[in-house]
Design a protein around this motif. Structure first.
Motif, PDB file in Angstrom:
ATOM      1  N   GLN A 180      43.585 128.054  34.499  1.00 10.21           N
ATOM      2  CA  GLN A 180      44.247 127.117  33.591  1.00 10.21           C
ATOM      3  C   GLN A 180      45.564 127.690  33.084  1.00 10.21           C
ATOM      4  O   GLN A 180      46.557 126.963  32.953  1.00 10.21           O
ATOM      5  N   TYR A 220      49.376 126.010  33.636  1.00 14.93           N
ATOM      6  CA  TYR A 220      50.343 125.721  32.578  1.00 14.93           C
ATOM      7  C   TYR A 220      51.564 126.640  32.604  1.00 14.93           C
ATOM      8  O   TYR A 220      52.431 126.550  31.731  1.00 14.93           O
ATOM      9  N   GLU A 223      45.039 120.518  38.617  1.00 16.67           N
ATOM     10  CA  GLU A 223      45.612 120.496  37.261  1.00 16.67           C
ATOM     11  C   GLU A 223      44.720 121.262  36.286  1.00 16.67           C
ATOM     12  O   GLU A 223      44.542 120.867  35.121  1.00 16.67           O
TER      13      GLU A 223
END
Length: 225
Positions: free
Chosen positions: A192, A196, A132
């Motif tokens: 990241q 997303y 994540e």
């Protein structure tokens, strides 16, 4: 995209005759609904996998119990497991490059989709998983090593020999989507951004939107809704 040469295509057909050659998985999910010793997806790289560094990312979900070993990614040449990623029986996530593996304590894989990346580079041996968008602690693993080319990448199965020796008890059951691979280590900000769903450089080894792949057995391609 790279088209597999005739010799490779024919050898794969000889060993596993029930396959379908396809291209592109944008907005699609691969579903492995059952435990089998014959269902897999072969991925065709866009360039030779002679690698001194890489970033491998995917989104994965499974309901298999934690005590069940699961293969998440397998790249094998004729004599070696060049790059295998596993969830181990004790719940740790690991990867192996031609020998003993490196093991990480990560949040568990569940029925809800997890974004999972792995980075490694030969110069220092620094390796880490990203869950994540968050990085694990670094481990030093096989500095100076090079991953060898001219192998086969499979999702869903672990070949104990080149294109053979498949075992149901190691097979993947669940969903995989958005698998991308680069021949360099992506920065934290890029990993990241990928997590997303933002725009990042296309994977130059595997790009999910344009990937060439071959289906065999009970694997479904469904809309990512």
């Amino acid at each position: 995209t790279k088209t597999p040469d005739a010799a490779y295509h024919c050898s794969l057909f000889y060993l596993y005759p029930m396959f379908i050659f396809l291209m592109g998985l944008e907005d699609k999910v691969l579903v492995f609904p059952y435990e089998t010793d014959f269902s897999y997806v072969a991925l065709i790289p866009q360039k030779e996998m002679a690698l001194k560094a890489f970033t491998l990312c995917m989104r994965v979900a499974t309901e298999l119990p934690e005590e069940r070993q699961i293969i998440l990614f397998a790249y094998r040449t004729a004599d070696y497991d060049e790059l295998n990623v596993w969830r181990e029986k004790d719940g740790r996530v690991s990867f192996y490059m031609s020998g003993d593996g490196s093991f990480f304590h990560l949040p568990p894989l569940t029925t809800f989709r997890t974004s999972l990346c792995l980075t490694w580079e030969s110069r220092t041996g620094l390796a880490a998983f990203w869950v994540e968008g968050k990085r694990s602690t670094y481990q030093v693993y096989k500095p100076g090593h090079t991953i060898r080319p001219k192998g086969t990448v499979l999702l869903g199965q672990d070949p104990d020999k080149h294109l053979g020796g498949l075992e149901a008890v190691q097979s993947f059951v669940g969903e995989v989507t958005d698998l991308n691979m680069w021949d360099f280590v992506l920065s934290r900000s890029m990993i990241q951004a990928w997590h997303y769903g933002h725009k990042v450089p296309k994977g130059n080894i595997f790009d999910w939107a344009t990937i060439d792949y071959e289906l065999s057995g009970n694997v479904m391609v469904v809309d990512d809704d």
